[in-house]
Write a protein that holds these residues in place. Sequence first.
Motif, PDB file in Angstrom:
ATOM      1  N   LEU A  66       6.490  51.210 -17.839  1.00 54.58           N
ATOM      2  CA  LEU A  66       6.281  49.895 -17.887  1.00 54.58           C
ATOM      3  C   LEU A  66       6.914  49.011 -18.866  1.00 54.58           C
ATOM      4  N   SER A  69       9.333  46.519 -18.591  1.00 50.61           N
ATOM      5  CA  SER A  69       9.256  45.434 -17.728  1.00 50.61           C
ATOM      6  C   SER A  69       8.047  44.430 -17.959  1.00 50.61           C
ATOM      7  N   ILE A  73       6.772  40.974 -15.837  1.00 48.84           N
ATOM      8  CA  ILE A  73       5.775  41.191 -15.085  1.00 48.84           C
ATOM      9  C   ILE A  73       4.660  40.136 -15.550  1.00 48.84           C
ATOM     10  N   CYS A  74       4.198  39.978 -16.809  1.00 50.76           N
ATOM     11  CA  CYS A  74       3.374  39.037 -17.239  1.00 50.76           C
ATOM     12  C   CYS A  74       3.979  37.592 -17.060  1.00 50.76           C
ATOM     13  N   SER A  76       5.833  36.594 -14.750  1.00 50.07           N
ATOM     14  CA  SER A  76       5.736  36.171 -13.158  1.00 50.07           C
ATOM     15  C   SER A  76       4.329  36.103 -12.760  1.00 50.07           C
ATOM     16  N   ALA A  77       3.393  37.058 -13.266  1.00 47.53           N
ATOM     17  CA  ALA A  77       2.221  37.161 -12.708  1.00 47.53           C
ATOM     18  C   ALA A  77       1.455  35.804 -13.054  1.00 47.53           C
ATOM     19  N   PHE A 114      -0.785  41.038 -11.324  1.00 50.29           N
ATOM     20  CA  PHE A 114      -0.112  42.044 -12.419  1.00 50.29           C
ATOM     21  C   PHE A 114       0.283  43.370 -11.916  1.00 50.29           C
ATOM     22  N   ARG A 117       2.966  43.719  -9.179  1.00 49.95           N
ATOM     23  CA  ARG A 117       4.268  43.734  -9.788  1.00 49.95           C
ATOM     24  C   ARG A 117       4.591  44.988 -10.515  1.00 49.95           C
ATOM     25  N   ALA A 118       3.475  45.437 -11.161  1.00 46.72           N
ATOM     26  CA  ALA A 118       3.802  46.916 -11.949  1.00 46.72           C
ATOM     27  C   ALA A 118       4.079  47.814 -11.157  1.00 46.72           C
ATOM     28  N   ALA A 121       7.583  47.882 -10.038  1.00 45.83           N
ATOM     29  CA  ALA A 121       8.438  48.330 -11.056  1.00 45.83           C
ATOM     30  C   ALA A 121       8.329  50.027 -11.068  1.00 45.83           C
TER      31      ALA A 121
END
Length: 431
Positions: A66, A69, A73-74, A76-77, A114, A117-118, A121
Motif C-alpha cells: 500500500l 497508494s 487513499i488518504c 480520498s478517504a 480508509f 479504499r485500502a 487497492a
Amino acid sequence: MRYRSTRGHAPLVSADQALRAGVAPDGGLYLPQTLPQFEPNAFAEDQDLGALAGRLLRPFFADSALADSLPGICASAFDFPLPLVTPDPAEPGLQVLELFHGPTGAFKDFGARFLFRAFDAIANPDNPITVLAATSGDTGGAVGCAAEGARHARAVILFPKGRISAFQERQLCCWRDPVTALRVNDDFDACQRLVKTAFADKALSARHGLSSANSISIGRLLPQMAYWAQASLEIFARTGTRPGLVVPTGNLGNGFAALLARACGLPIGPVVLATNANATLSDWHASGQYTARQSIATLANAMDVGAPSNFERLSGFGADLVEDVVRVDDAAIRQRIVSTHAASGYIACPHTATALEAYARMAPARRAERVWIAAATAHPCKFADAVEPLIGQRLTPPPSLAEVLQRPVRLTDIAARLDELAAQLEPGRAG
C-alpha cells in the motif's frame, strides 16, 4: 514496518497483510513492531487532513503493497470537514472536535473509508475480501457506506437486535451491494464473539477471505490517529501547551488511537476516557483488575461494550498511559445534554455528552492547566428520539443523513451461531 501479534505466537507481517488478516493467526491483535517518532514541525501548518494523514501514516505502510497508494487513499478517504469548535464562549478552555461530518455522521467514517479504499487497492477478483463487522451502532453504517460499490471487497455487518437506535438500524440496512446486514438476536458482545469465532475457523476464513473493519483491525486504528494529530497540532501551535483529550469510548478503539498518536510524539497531553454505565474500564482503572462482563444497554449505545477488544492492545502497550476513566450513567448523560444546550445552544449526542460530563467533573484547577479537546463522535440527529425531548426542539438532519430515510432497507435475522453466519457468507446469500 512490520506488525506483531499481541499474543506473540504469530509471524511478523507487513501492513497490507495485517489489514487483510484483521486478526493474527494466534488470535491476537496486530500492533506495529516499532513506532515512528515525529516532531510537531514535521507537519505543515496549512496541511489538510488528507495530506497530514499521508505524512503521519507513511512510516506505518513502508515496504508494504500500500505504500505507493497511501497518499491517494488518504486524500480520498478524508475529504470532509473536521471542525474544532468552542461550544460555549464562556468556557474557551473546552474545545470540541466534531468527528461527525462524514457521510454517515459518525467518527467511524474515518477508519471505514480508509480501510475499504485500502482493500480495493490490495484485493482483486481472484482474491477478494469479505469484511465481517460487528457493530454496537455506528461502525456498521460507516462500513456499509464505505463498502457500497467496492470492486473487490464485500461487507457483512452484524448488529444486536433491539440494542441500537431506529435511525442507526436503518442506516445499517440501507446499503446496496456488496453489503449485507445481519440482525443478531443477542447483544453486541455476542456479535463480537461470533466474528472472532468465524476468524478462528481457518477453513471458513480462507474460503471467504475474511477480514475485519472493527477496531480489532489495525487498519481502523491507524487512520484515526490523524484527526487527533491535527487537532493537537492546532492547539499546540496556538497555545504552546499540549492539549488534554477527553475520548468517549466503548471498544477502546478511539481511545487507543489517541494513545498511539501520543506515543508517536504528537503534542498530546493527558488522555481521559469517558464511558457509559458499562463499568469494565472504569473498574479496571480504579482497581487495576480487568474483568470482562456482559454489556448493558444504555442511551449511549455505541459504547455498550462489556468486553472491549482493544484492552488486549492497551494492556501490552502501556495501560498506565490512561489518565482517568470516567463512568457516566444515563441520568448524567441526559442532564449534560440539557445543561449544555441551555448554557450555549450546543447540541450533543449521548456519546459526546459522556465526554462533556467527564470534563465537567474535573477540578477547576485541572481544567485550567491546558486546553481540553472533547470528541463529538456522532451527529445528534442519529439519536433524535433521545435528544429532541431533552432540548425541546426538532433536529434537522444534514443531507447525507436525510438521504438514508429514502433508501430501501435490506436485512436478515440470525441467531448468534456460527452455522447461521456461515450460511449467510455463501455465494448468493451475502452481498
